[in-house]
Design an enzyme around this catalytic site. Sequence first.
Site, short mmCIF file in Angstrom:
data_model
loop_
_atom_site.label_atom_id
_atom_site.label_comp_id
_atom_site.label_asym_id
_atom_site.label_seq_id
_atom_site.Cartn_x
_atom_site.Cartn_y
_atom_site.Cartn_z
N SER A 111 6.33 -7.45 3.03
CA SER A 111 7.19 -7.74 4.19
C SER A 111 8.03 -9.00 3.99
O SER A 111 7.67 -9.89 3.21
CB SER A 111 6.31 -7.89 5.43
OG SER A 111 5.39 -8.95 5.21
N LYS B 172 -2.95 -8.61 -7.47
CA LYS B 172 -3.76 -8.34 -6.28
C LYS B 172 -3.13 -7.15 -5.56
O LYS B 172 -2.05 -7.25 -4.99
CB LYS B 172 -3.80 -9.54 -5.34
CG LYS B 172 -4.83 -9.33 -4.23
CD LYS B 172 -4.46 -9.99 -2.93
CE LYS B 172 -3.44 -9.24 -2.13
NZ LYS B 172 -3.91 -7.98 -1.53
N TRP C 228 0.81 -1.23 0.00
CA TRP C 228 0.00 0.00 0.00
C TRP C 228 0.84 1.28 0.00
O TRP C 228 0.32 2.36 -0.19
CB TRP C 228 -0.89 0.02 1.26
CG TRP C 228 -0.09 -0.30 2.49
CD1 TRP C 228 0.05 -1.53 3.07
CD2 TRP C 228 0.74 0.59 3.26
NE1 TRP C 228 0.92 -1.47 4.14
CE2 TRP C 228 1.35 -0.18 4.28
CE3 TRP C 228 1.00 1.95 3.19
CZ2 TRP C 228 2.22 0.37 5.21
CZ3 TRP C 228 1.88 2.50 4.11
CH2 TRP C 228 2.48 1.72 5.11
N ASN C 229 2.15 1.17 0.27
CA ASN C 229 2.88 2.43 0.55
C ASN C 229 3.14 3.27 -0.70
O ASN C 229 3.19 4.49 -0.61
CB ASN C 229 4.17 2.17 1.36
CG ASN C 229 5.11 1.21 0.69
OD1 ASN C 229 4.78 0.55 -0.29
ND2 ASN C 229 6.31 1.13 1.23
N CYS D 22 10.31 1.31 2.15
CA CYS D 22 11.34 0.28 2.35
C CYS D 22 12.75 0.84 2.27
O CYS D 22 13.67 0.25 2.82
CB CYS D 22 11.15 -0.82 1.32
SG CYS D 22 11.12 -0.16 -0.35
N GLU E 204 12.49 -2.87 10.84
CA GLU E 204 12.05 -1.74 10.02
C GLU E 204 11.17 -0.85 10.89
O GLU E 204 10.20 -1.35 11.48
CB GLU E 204 11.14 -2.28 8.91
CG GLU E 204 11.77 -2.35 7.59
CD GLU E 204 10.75 -2.66 6.50
OE1 GLU E 204 9.89 -3.53 6.68
OE2 GLU E 204 10.85 -2.03 5.46
N GLU F 261 10.54 -8.30 -3.49
CA GLU F 261 11.04 -6.97 -3.08
C GLU F 261 10.56 -6.77 -1.66
O GLU F 261 9.38 -6.47 -1.42
CB GLU F 261 10.44 -5.89 -3.99
CG GLU F 261 10.94 -5.94 -5.42
CD GLU F 261 12.37 -5.46 -5.56
OE1 GLU F 261 12.81 -4.61 -4.76
OE2 GLU F 261 13.06 -5.96 -6.46
N LEU F 262 11.45 -6.95 -0.70
CA LEU F 262 11.00 -7.03 0.70
C LEU F 262 11.48 -5.84 1.52
O LEU F 262 11.90 -4.83 0.97
CB LEU F 262 11.45 -8.37 1.29
CG LEU F 262 11.06 -9.59 0.43
CD1 LEU F 262 11.59 -10.87 1.03
CD2 LEU F 262 9.55 -9.68 0.22
P1 NAD Z 1 2.61 -7.09 3.77
O1 NAD Z 1 3.62 -8.14 3.48
O2 NAD Z 1 1.78 -7.23 4.97
O3 NAD Z 1 1.59 -6.94 2.56
C1 NAD Z 1 2.01 -6.76 1.24
C2 NAD Z 1 1.01 -7.45 0.32
O4 NAD Z 1 0.99 -8.83 0.64
C3 NAD Z 1 -0.43 -6.95 0.46
O5 NAD Z 1 -1.03 -6.93 -0.81
C4 NAD Z 1 -1.07 -8.01 1.35
O6 NAD Z 1 -2.44 -8.16 1.12
C5 NAD Z 1 -0.33 -9.25 0.90
N1 NAD Z 1 -0.29 -10.31 1.94
C6 NAD Z 1 -0.29 -10.16 3.29
N2 NAD Z 1 -0.27 -11.37 3.89
C7 NAD Z 1 -0.24 -12.29 2.90
C8 NAD Z 1 -0.21 -13.71 2.87
N3 NAD Z 1 -0.22 -14.43 4.00
N4 NAD Z 1 -0.17 -14.34 1.68
C9 NAD Z 1 -0.19 -13.62 0.53
N5 NAD Z 1 -0.21 -12.28 0.48
C10 NAD Z 1 -0.23 -11.62 1.65
O7 NAD Z 1 3.43 -5.74 3.75
P2 NAD Z 1 2.85 -4.27 3.90
O8 NAD Z 1 2.76 -3.95 5.33
O9 NAD Z 1 1.64 -4.06 3.06
O10 NAD Z 1 4.01 -3.44 3.17
C11 NAD Z 1 5.10 -2.99 3.83
C12 NAD Z 1 6.30 -3.88 3.56
O11 NAD Z 1 6.61 -3.85 2.17
C13 NAD Z 1 7.52 -3.36 4.25
O12 NAD Z 1 8.24 -4.42 4.79
C14 NAD Z 1 8.28 -2.68 3.12
O13 NAD Z 1 9.65 -2.54 3.35
C15 NAD Z 1 7.99 -3.57 1.98
N6 NAD Z 1 8.25 -2.89 0.71
C16 NAD Z 1 9.34 -3.23 -0.02
C17 NAD Z 1 9.62 -2.56 -1.21
C18 NAD Z 1 10.83 -2.90 -2.04
O14 NAD Z 1 10.99 -2.33 -3.12
N7 NAD Z 1 11.70 -3.77 -1.59
C19 NAD Z 1 8.77 -1.55 -1.64
C20 NAD Z 1 7.67 -1.23 -0.86
C21 NAD Z 1 7.40 -1.92 0.32
#
Ligand code: NAD
Length: 474
Positions: free
Chosen positions: A224, A169, A145-146, A280, A377, A245-246
């Site tokens: 994440s 998704k 979402w960010n 991130c 983080e 991309e985490l």
């Molecule tokens: P998140 O992992 O909770 O969610 C990200 C996506 O994954 C959402 O669409 C969510 O619905 C989905 N998701 C959640 N649980 C899931 C599961 N069990 N199975 C499948 N899909 C699932 O992360 P967040 O809080 O939305 O985003 C923040 C994280 O994203 C931070 O850790 C940030 O650093 C990372 N991020 C990384 C980059 C990069 O370029 N490396 C860029 C942006 C954000």
Amino acid sequence: MKQMYIDGKWVSAEKTFDVVNPATEEVIAKVADGGEKEVKMAIQAAKEAFPLWSKMPAKERGAILRRAEANVVAKADEIARLITEENGKPLAEAKGEVLFSSGYLSWFAEEGRRAYGETIPSPFPHKRLFTTLQPIGVVGSITPWNFPANMITRKIAPALAAGCSVVLKPAESTPLTALAIAHALHDAGVPKGVFNIVTALDPRPISAAYINDPHVKMITFTGSVAVGKLLMGQAANQIKKVALELGGNAPAIIFDDADLDKAVERLAAIKFLRVGGQSCICANRIYVQKGIYKEFLAKFLEKVKSLKVGNGHTPGVQIGPLINKKALDRVSALVDETKKKGAKVLLGGHPLDGKGFFYAPTIIEGSHDNWPIAQNEIFGPIANILSFTDELEVIARANDTIYGLAAYIFSQNLSRILRLQEALEYGFIAVNDGDGYTHEIPIGGFKESGIGREGGSAGLHEYMELKSTLINIM
Ligand code: NAD
């Protein structure tokens, strides 16, 4: 009900879920809540669309992507407003994101035409060797979402340019931006089934379908580390390709010889002015060399005090709310714990009163490298300032983390910059800069920050298989 986009059509679901404005806590939309049935329809559509799309010359696919870029640019104000509503970031920042995100469409429209193979000198007089690249197939993607626009175009532009078809998704907090991008692609003439969006409150049935369907050849995920690990483990069953991309835990290292005013300005930007620290690549640990520590801190405090927090629609606001109550509680608990352990809060350190998930811009000093604030983080408007004495010490401390996404160096000494550039275990090194990356440069993580790269020409190759051919001509 806001419908999802499957097989070129707008599709309802039996249920809906709410999208909430994090600045006001008001429900701003009800969105179709897709599940197993919808994702299967979308995968089927993507599978049927793949043969024609992958055979279309890259130049023609590129022309469609360029039209999509023009459509996004034409609607930039409208999409930016949606981002501010559902994500909370200030309107000017949201508009910047929309325009930047559209740039991936033209960058990869061009890169798609340069998916070169190689002709390899043969060790035998009667054999010829060459390689070609071809699209991997149906891609299942999941985005956070960010950066509700940029995280999408950074994935789908290269996938579509390569000739893949896509099911996406978006994050449950920010589906409206994703649907606006689907409109731009649809209006640009992307054939039905080539690009599909399944909106859902529960991501698990969607990822399960990606994982279990052998027609989905690759899963690309941004989010994440915890979810990335889960998906990677599940994908092992079919040896399915994953691009991840985490999260990050970026060190920013400011040496005595840095241009201090520029370092303060640029560090404040990379810490606070990207979704209020929920990025991130935000600076997570700020290491300041002892000789300039006091002066740096005084200037940084003054700068951060001047930042304006509030509803992203209010002109002049630079920092919006956190994404939801859970994020606000997590950040509050992290700061409280750090205080209890003995660190000093120099600014902020508390949520803001009233509606919305706002946290005051915060500066902390006196924490330790092994405390959670330095190991996790932060994902909020919290600057954690640490001091250091010499180069080797700070390199070791900066690398002492499971993460390896971005690192920042502030120095005027070229030899030192190059030594750090080599020693830091991070996928993106920015020197004397606080603006983030560009389309042309690949982005991705070392260590637990991920696998694969987005952007640059490497971003295209993620979505292509390398085929090697040997011909015996005798
Ligand atoms: P998140 O992992 O909770 O969610 C990200 C996506 O994954 C959402 O669409 C969510 O619905 C989905 N998701 C959640 N649980 C899931 C599961 N069990 N199975 C499948 N899909 C699932 O992360 P967040 O809080 O939305 O985003 C923040 C994280 O994203 C931070 O850790 C940030 O650093 C990372 N991020 C990384 C980059 C990069 O370029 N490396 C860029 C942006 C954000």
